[in-house]
Enzyme design. Structure first.
Site, PDB file in Angstrom:
ATOM      1  N   GLY A 188      71.960  11.178 -33.911  1.00 59.54           N
ATOM      2  CA  GLY A 188      71.276  12.097 -34.822  1.00 59.54           C
ATOM      3  C   GLY A 188      71.762  13.527 -34.640  1.00 59.54           C
ATOM      4  CG  ASP A 228      68.249   3.867 -25.544  1.00 65.36           C
ATOM      5  OD1 ASP A 228      67.657   3.565 -24.494  1.00 65.36           O
ATOM      6  OD2 ASP A 228      67.696   4.418 -26.503  1.00 65.36           O
ATOM      7  CD  GLN A 284      63.495   2.554 -18.521  1.00 67.99           C
ATOM      8  OE1 GLN A 284      64.310   1.812 -19.039  1.00 67.99           O
ATOM      9  NE2 GLN A 284      62.270   2.682 -18.987  1.00 67.99           N
ATOM     10  N   GLY A 312      88.285   4.960   3.456  1.00 69.51           N
ATOM     11  CA  GLY A 312      89.280   4.681   2.435  1.00 69.51           C
ATOM     12  C   GLY A 312      90.653   4.386   2.996  1.00 69.51           C
ATOM     13  CG  MET A 370      77.099   6.385   5.628  1.00 68.23           C
ATOM     14  SD  MET A 370      76.072   7.855   5.701  1.00 68.23           S
ATOM     15  CE  MET A 370      74.996   7.557   4.326  1.00 68.23           C
TER      16      MET A 370
END
Length: 742
Positions: free
Chosen positions: A128, A174, A308, A532, A620
């Site tokens: 919109g 959404d 949410q 890493g 962790m």
């Protein structure tokens, strides 16, 4: 324009230094519903705009602020977007504005923009908001003429502000906008949902309860669908997939079967816009009453609501928003009179530009298809990301009774190797259940290759992997033992158990978790060491997500002069209103410039300006529950891998035996640019640095300059991949491409 194709491609790389914002004014606004990550997009757009020499303005309170003008439109500074990356919602405000929908309102807005010579608009919002921006652009010339006639602007102002350029970024939890795999805010909303589901699961198991959860999604079921995949829900209701008549019986049968399999809880997820095949709403209370009356199960309803939308944005949303914000400014700088308003989208791991109105029209067509009950068409229009999620859910939620499943006569084994990584268990669960659905007998190998040669192989059934999706680490167990010394014993175990195919989940260590602790009122710099190995991916994208000032990695060598320049640069920044600095160091970036050395250097050189803290994150990063992305990605990749195994087994089966002589019978599944590809392992030899256990070419290194720009470093940025306005396609792409949006 991007570099031309053909043999001169090497010479036509384009760098954004050639794009100047001098004399241009860019305004940034957020509109419609808020979404986590919007601030990251605002920050990136502001800093990129200032970096290229443009004036950048905030428009507070969305279109309402544009209409009202005055103090609602303020010039932004570099420091004004400091420390907003980790803040949810939108710090510049958002409001729904009825006045902007009127011609008079848009006339006022145009006057306010012309007054400040703003002709470049960066709009962050839903369809919109973006549609309104496009209408504003189409009317721009007429609005200027009207202002000129009313004497509100002069001819020089009308001439110098004659064109309005607009670029949109989609902020919507959404994920209901066609043309992009993910919208800003969706991943964070999934985090909130999964946090609630994980919390509910413990109480549900304690009391053998059924929980019905309603999540947002009045017109789009993405959140419900992906959260159902990520938590292994028993049933999901979404607007795009209304259940057939008799669904009540089928659902109750499945719930009771699961309880009979000693599953102590049931989770049912409902999108707020869920409907049945007769367009009648399916509500959580209706489902609860149904389960209680038919099965007698203790059933509770939880409606998540605006939870949410809240909370801090996830790492994914911060990175997505930062990339989108930079790309939006590049698109504005490259815009011409004939360039349509565009929206910056994500396809695979690539940022692309699409015509705004093409995306809006296709988004509207989805709703039209649903209104006409053409639900398969609606799913297709939603895009390949939604399609892939739905097809995976259907595979895992097969309604076929297990006694009626096909029998393929193939035995398939699943194992974990390397370091434990969040999402491994979701992948194993998916592989086992899809394999059983395909008719295979599934076997689990414990403790990697070490367990394999020792004979730790056993059949694994459907119920054995229940509840695995949200578990961290590796429930099968994993060791770093390499198979080379034990190939004969492994071959013998494969013969004993008649293993026809092997799915290996793991490899060179990676992890999608990065934690950062940097807060407080004092001027403070945090030195953080990440894992890493020799791969700087975690440090780089973690730095981008956390707004790091500097990130040291193995792939980009540095010396003492670079360290000195970094310290001086940070010291100058900390003398302003900026309160916090963050430096990340990959564990193996340099054997001499250790974390302690860098900490001591920054502490000494920053004396009197800031103090330092250091933190070595260590293991962790491998621990804890997997993120929604890892659960979802692991689930879909494993499902796709098992389907490939099924297909390859059938193609290789001759006269009662499986022949695997060709190189394409041992493949690695992974994402390349926009596509998920199965690549023969032998081909990877040429592309892999085995000494340092990293690929020779790393796609994410292109994100490094972006991170430096947002930290106020002058740098070079190759934008050859950007600049091409693509089109929303409705033609179904090839199989290798459709797999991209996992």
């Amino acid at each position: 324009m991007a570099g031309t194709t053909g043999p001169k491609r090497q010479d036509t790389r384009k760098f954004f230094e050639n794009l100047s914002g001098a004399g241009k004014s860019i305004a940034v606004l957020t509109s419609g519903g808020d979404a986590q990550g919007m601030n990251g997009a605002v920050r990136a757009a502001v800093r990129m705009g200032i970096y290229v020499g443009a004036k950048v303005y905030f428009i507070h309170e969305g279109y309402q602020g544009m209409v009202d003008g005055g103090d609602y439109i303020k010039e932004a500074t570099w420091e004004s977007v400091s420390s907003v990356l980790q803040v949810g919602g939108t710090v510049i405000g958002s409001a729904r504005c009825k006045e902007f929908r009127t011609h008079e309102g848009r006339l006022k807005a145009a006057h306010n923009l012309v007054h400040r010579r703003i002709t470049y608009l960066c709009v962050i919002g839903g369809d919109g908001s973006l549609t309104g921006a496009n209408l504003f652009r189409e009317e721009w010339s007429d609005l200027l003429n009207e202002l000129l006639e009313q004497g509100l602007i002069d001819e020089e102002a009308a001439r110098s502000n004659s064109e309005l350029h607009i670029v949109g970024m989609v902020g919507s939890i959404d994920n209901d906008f066609c043309g992009t795999d993910m919208t800003i805010g969706t991943d964070s909303a999934l985090h909130r949902i999964i946090e609630v589901v994980d919390a509910i699961m413990t109480t549900a198991q304690s009391h053998q309860r059924t929980f019905v959860l309603e999540v947002m999604g009045r017109h789009c079921g993405y959140l419900a669908l992906v959260s159902a995949l990520a938590c292994g829900a028993d049933w999901v209701f979404i607007p795009e997939m209304p259940p057939e008549d008799g669904w009540e019986d089928n659902m109750c049968l499945k719930l009771s079967e699961n309880r009979a399999d000693k599953k102590r809880l049931n989770i049912i997820i409902v999108a707020e816009g869920a409907i049945d095949s007769h367009n009648k709403a399916i509500t959580p209370d209706y489902i609860k009453d149904l389960v209680v009356s038919r099965l007698g199960f203790d059933t509770r309803v939880t409606i998540l609501g605006h939870v949410q939308r809240g909370g801090t944005p996830s790492a994914f949303d911060r990175i997505l928003a930062s990339r989108m914000g930079v790309e939006a400014v590049l698109a504005l700088l490259e815009a011409s009179t004939n360039t349509p308003a565009c929206v910056v989208s994500l396809v695979g791991n690539q940022a692309v530009r699409l015509p705004l109105m093409e995306c809006v029209q296709m988004t509207q067509e989805v709703q039209k298809a649903m209104d006409e009950k053409k639900f398969d068409e609606a799913v297709r229009l939603r895009g390949r990301s939604f399609e892939n999620n739905l097809s995976t859910y259907r595979l895992l939620a097969s309604q076929t009774a297990r006694s009626e499943l096909p029998n393929s006569s193939f035995n398939v084994a699943v194992m974990n190797v390397g370091a434990p990584a969040a999402g491994m268990n979701a992948a194993v669960r998916s592989a086992v259940r899809v394999g059983i659905t395909e008719g295979h007998k599934m076997f689990a190998v414990s403790d990697g290759f070490e367990g394999f040669y020792k004979g730790q192989v056993k059949e694994i059934k459907w119920g054995d992997v229940g509840g695995w999706t949200g578990q961290g680490g590796s429930l099968l167990g994993t060791k770093r033992t390499l198979p080379a010394k034990h190939l004969d014993e492994i071959a013998e175990q494969m013969r004993i158990h008649n293993i026809n195919a092997l799915l290996v989940i793991g490899g060179f260590e990676t992890c999608d978790r990065i934690k950062q602790s940097a807060s407080g009122t004092k001027r403070r710099v945090f030195i953080i060491e990440t894992m890493g190995g020799y791969c700087g991916y975690l440090a780089t994208v973690g730095g981008l997500a956390a707004g790091a000032d500097t990130v040291y990695i193995y792939e980009e060598p540095f010396d003492i002069r670079d360290l000195q320049a970094n310290v001086e640069h940070l010291t100058q920044k900390m003398k302003t209103s900026i309160q916090r600095g963050l430096v990340l160091r990959n564990e193996n970036c340099n054997e001499n410039f250790t974390t302690d050395f860098i900490y001591q250097l920054y502490s000494e050189e920053g004396r009197g300006v800031f103090d330092c803290r250091k933190n070595i994150l260590g293991h962790m990063q491998q621990g804890g529950a997997p993120s929604p992305f890892d659960r979802n990605f692991g689930t879909k990749v494993a499902a796709k891998a098992i389907q490939w195994i099924t297909r390859t087994l059938k193609e290789s089966y001759k006269e009662g035996r499986v022949f695997t002589n060709s190189e394409d019978t041992a493949c690695l599944l992974g994402m390349r640019r926009r596509a998920m590809l199965f690549q023969p392992v032998v081909q990877l030899r040429e592309e892999t640095d085995f000494v340092h256990r990293i690929p020779k070419e790393q796609w994410w290194l292109k994100l490094r300059p972006l991170m430096k720009i947002l930290a106020k470093y002058k740098t070079s940025y190759d934008v050859s991949d950007a600049g091409q306005l693509e089109h929303v396609t409705r033609v179904r792409p090839k199989e290798s491409d459709t797999a991209a949006a996992i």
